[in-house]
Motif scaffolding. Structure first.
Motif, PDB file in Angstrom:
ATOM      1  N   PRO A  59     -15.394   2.797  -0.992  1.00  0.00           N
ATOM      2  CA  PRO A  59     -15.295   3.615   0.211  1.00  0.00           C
ATOM      3  C   PRO A  59     -15.903   5.000   0.016  1.00  0.00           C
ATOM      4  O   PRO A  59     -15.854   5.567  -1.083  1.00  0.00           O
ATOM      5  N   ARG A  70       0.873  -1.173   0.000  1.00  0.00           N
ATOM      6  CA  ARG A  70       0.000   0.000   0.000  1.00  0.00           C
ATOM      7  C   ARG A  70       0.915   1.229   0.000  1.00  0.00           C
ATOM      8  O   ARG A  70       1.891   1.266   0.734  1.00  0.00           O
ATOM      9  N   ASN A  93     -15.224   5.873   7.375  1.00  0.00           N
ATOM     10  CA  ASN A  93     -15.602   5.316   6.078  1.00  0.00           C
ATOM     11  C   ASN A  93     -17.097   5.012   6.134  1.00  0.00           C
ATOM     12  O   ASN A  93     -17.526   4.048   6.765  1.00  0.00           O
ATOM     13  N   ASP A 125      -5.938   4.973   2.579  1.00  0.00           N
ATOM     14  CA  ASP A 125      -7.356   4.638   2.612  1.00  0.00           C
ATOM     15  C   ASP A 125      -8.241   5.862   2.620  1.00  0.00           C
ATOM     16  O   ASP A 125      -9.470   5.731   2.658  1.00  0.00           O
ATOM     17  N   ARG A 164      -6.584  -1.763  -3.402  1.00  0.00           N
ATOM     18  CA  ARG A 164      -5.325  -1.082  -3.144  1.00  0.00           C
ATOM     19  C   ARG A 164      -4.121  -2.007  -3.279  1.00  0.00           C
ATOM     20  O   ARG A 164      -3.000  -1.554  -3.231  1.00  0.00           O
ATOM     21  N   GLY A 210      -7.924  -5.769  -1.388  1.00  0.00           N
ATOM     22  CA  GLY A 210      -8.959  -4.987  -2.061  1.00  0.00           C
ATOM     23  C   GLY A 210      -8.424  -4.331  -3.322  1.00  0.00           C
ATOM     24  O   GLY A 210      -7.560  -4.861  -3.986  1.00  0.00           O
ATOM     25  N   SER A 246     -17.899   1.269   1.925  1.00  0.00           N
ATOM     26  CA  SER A 246     -17.429  -0.110   2.114  1.00  0.00           C
ATOM     27  C   SER A 246     -15.971  -0.195   1.677  1.00  0.00           C
ATOM     28  O   SER A 246     -15.401   0.770   1.162  1.00  0.00           O
ATOM     29  N   GLU A 247     -15.391  -1.381   1.872  1.00  0.00           N
ATOM     30  CA  GLU A 247     -14.018  -1.578   1.416  1.00  0.00           C
ATOM     31  C   GLU A 247     -13.926  -1.487  -0.100  1.00  0.00           C
ATOM     32  O   GLU A 247     -12.950  -1.010  -0.658  1.00  0.00           O
ATOM     33  N   SER A 262      -9.026 -10.548   0.401  1.00  0.00           N
ATOM     34  CA  SER A 262      -9.888  -9.370   0.461  1.00  0.00           C
ATOM     35  C   SER A 262      -9.236  -8.227   1.203  1.00  0.00           C
ATOM     36  O   SER A 262      -9.654  -7.083   1.099  1.00  0.00           O
ATOM     37  N   SER A 263      -8.193  -8.525   2.013  1.00  0.00           N
ATOM     38  CA  SER A 263      -7.530  -7.447   2.740  1.00  0.00           C
ATOM     39  C   SER A 263      -6.825  -6.486   1.805  1.00  0.00           C
ATOM     40  O   SER A 263      -6.633  -5.329   2.120  1.00  0.00           O
TER      41      SER A 263
END
Length: 549
Positions: free
Chosen positions: A174, A66, A167, A136, A96, A94, A170-171, A91-92
């Motif tokens: 966002p 990231r 936020n 984020d 990014r 995403g 959502s992931e 999914s962590s």
């Protein structure tokens, strides 16, 4: 150059240039096959197949990270480095989690062994540089830019301090909401216009350059492509009025209660006074010019105007009862006023004494070329004509009224032959009328009707009658020396020779009644043809006295 040095050098350069996220994968590599693998991987991510993405062969390494900027600090957060098939990004990561570098297994192993310490040191250094939550959320610079976009010229964002972040989305999608302290600073004096004098403005200073305003902003941001789109939901700060001083050109303004402001005001008032004086002078000149035109036209039309020719209606001569034609006479008084009263006379052309005279109002046109005359509504019985039109006469005496569907016209002449002839005819007719009156009184005569039977006489009697030997058209007589009761008296006077056509005089009319019906033949005498008749009623006509010429 070693693998780790090249990798981190290029990554840092791109990060500081503001190139973020997926653009980092564009780092140059000597092996074009690596880019093919990178494109496949990004398509895999774009299709949201981020779990168990197995497009990579077993001999490739994938670095997940990231990357974000916070003011002057670069935050690089390395998540993992994996080798082998079925690389799971989970999914962590995403949207990014992106691929930074790929190399064939042989190259990786060679450089990994050689540069393990350098590689690990660089990762550690970058991972420890002031990271506060990664990329984020939009940074303070994003909020600064959004606020600055809505500010007027001369007002800038001096500082933004994010206080609270959440936020609300959502992931995957966002929606970052922030509350931040915002400091605005005036880069120019702010002023308001309190008065204008033409193109000059008098200003009042509201804010001074360098002055600050503090407030709180509530923002919301969504990702659009590679950047954040920030909206200002609420901005609690003192409302800024006025305009930056730089918007006014030098020499076009002055501050209130200054000598320059007083000069502007006096100059403007003097200009207005001069303009008003010029306007009044122009009005006076125009009024004088108009008055001169009107006075000249009044002088031109002053006098008596009479008809040179009979009245025309729609191109033909107008005739009233008994085919009488009409004439007009107007007398305009002397004067120089634009309006007044003038006697307006409508008369029978062959008998000016048969007239209708009213006082008509007149108005001279502003251009001094015509006069409008309006008479009261009155009717001339002989002419069967009303004086209720608005007449317009020009300098040449052309008098007109009506409209395109019903147009009246008559040509007038001022103090000329037409007036003289009309007056002479009127005087002669007046003298004749007096002579007739005297003759009628002298013989105690009546005025003869059209026919004998209209006299209503008793049988075998006589009476004196005044007769004008001017019979109307289509009249008839019956008999010779003695005439039937349906005979026209004027024709009988001519036929019997008592009067010549056009003469007038007093005659003796006798009514004779017979027991037997007598028949009388018709004859032609003195240009008159009579018919025969058979009746008990007989009338004779004898001259008593002719009217002198």
């Amino acid at each position: 150059m070693a693998l780790s040095e090249q990798f981190f050098q290029q990554m840092l350069e791109l990060a500081w240039q503001g190139v973020m996220y997926e653009k980092i994968v564009q780092i140059r590599s000597p092996d074009p096959h690596i880019f093919s693998i990178a494109r496949k991987f990004r398509r895999c991510q774009h299709n949201h197949a981020t779990r168990n993405c197995s497009v990579l062969p077993s001999d490739y390494l994938v670095l997940s990270y990231r990357l974000s900027r916070h003011g002057n600090l670069l935050c690089l957060q390395v998540e993992r480095v994996e080798i082998g098939p079925h690389v799971n990004f989970g999914s962590s990561c995403g949207q990014r989690c992106l691929m930074i570098y790929e190399a064939k297994m042989g190259e990786i192993m060679n450089h990994w062994v050689k540069h393990t310490r350098t590689f690990a040191s660089a990762l550690l250094v970058l991972a420890l540089v002031a990271c506060s939550g990664g990329n984020d959320q939009p940074g303070e610079e994003d909020i600064r830019n959004a606020i600055a976009f809505s500010l007027p010229g001369g007002l800038e964002v001096a500082d933004v301090e994010i206080l609270v972040t959440e936020n609300a989305g959502s992931e995957v999608e966002p929606l970052i909401r922030n509350r931040a302290n915002v400091t605005l600073e005036f880069s120019d004096d702010f002023v308001s216009v309190v008065e204008r004098y033409g193109d000059k403005a008098i200003l009042s200073k509201l804010y001074t350059k360098g002055q600050e305003l503090n407030g709180t902003a509530i923002t919301s941001a969504r990702l659009q492509g590679n950047s954040w789109s920030v909206n200002i939901d609420r901005f609690d700060i003192t409302r800024v009025k006025g305009t930056a001083l730089g918007q006014f050109a030098q020499g076009t303004y002055a501050f209130e209660n200054t000598e320059d402001a007083a000069i502007f005001k006096k100059s403007y008032e003097d200009k207005l006074a001069n303009q008003e004086a010029e306007r009044q002078a122009a009005i006076a000149a125009a009024e004088k010019e108009q008055a001169d035109r009107i006075a000249a036209f009044r002088s031109q039309i002053a006098g008596t105007w009479a008809a040179k020719t009979p009245m025309m209606r729609n191109g033909g001569i107008y005739m009233g009862r008994d085919k009488k034609t009409a004439g007009v006479e107007i007398t305009f008084p002397d004067g120089d006023e634009a309006a007044g009263i003038a006697p307006f006379t409508l008369y029978v052309t062959d008998n000016p004494n048969d007239k209708l005279t009213v006082d008509a109002g007149f108005t001279i046109a502003e251009d001094g070329q015509s006069v409008r005359v309006r008479a009261r509504s009155n009717k001339h019985k002989t002419l069967n004509m009303y004086l209720n039109e608005t007449w317009v006469m020009d300098a040449d005496g052309q008098l007109q009224a009506g409209n395109s569907r019903d147009r009246w016209q008559v040509q007038l002449e001022k103090d000329g032959a037409a007036v003289a002839e009309k007056r002479a005819l009127a005087e002669n007719l007046q003298k004749r009328d007096k002579a007739i009156e005297a003759l009628v009184i002298k013989h105690q005569a009546g005025l003869a009707p059209s026919r004998f039977r209209d006299m209503r006489m008793k049988r075998n009697t006589y009476t004196p009658m005044f007769v004008e030997a001017v019979p109307d058209a289509n009249q008839k007589i019956f008999g010779d020396q003695t005439y039937d009761g349906d005979s026209n008296i004027a024709l009988a006077a001519i036929h019997s020779g008592v009067l010549e056509r056009g003469e007038a005089g007093v005659v003796k009319v006798t009514y004779l009644y017979s027991q037997d019906r007598q028949e009388t033949l018709g004859t032609v005498k003195n240009g008159v043809t009579s018919g025969q008749y058979r009746s008990w009623h007989h009338y004779t006509i004898e001259l008593i006295e002719k009217l002198a010429d």
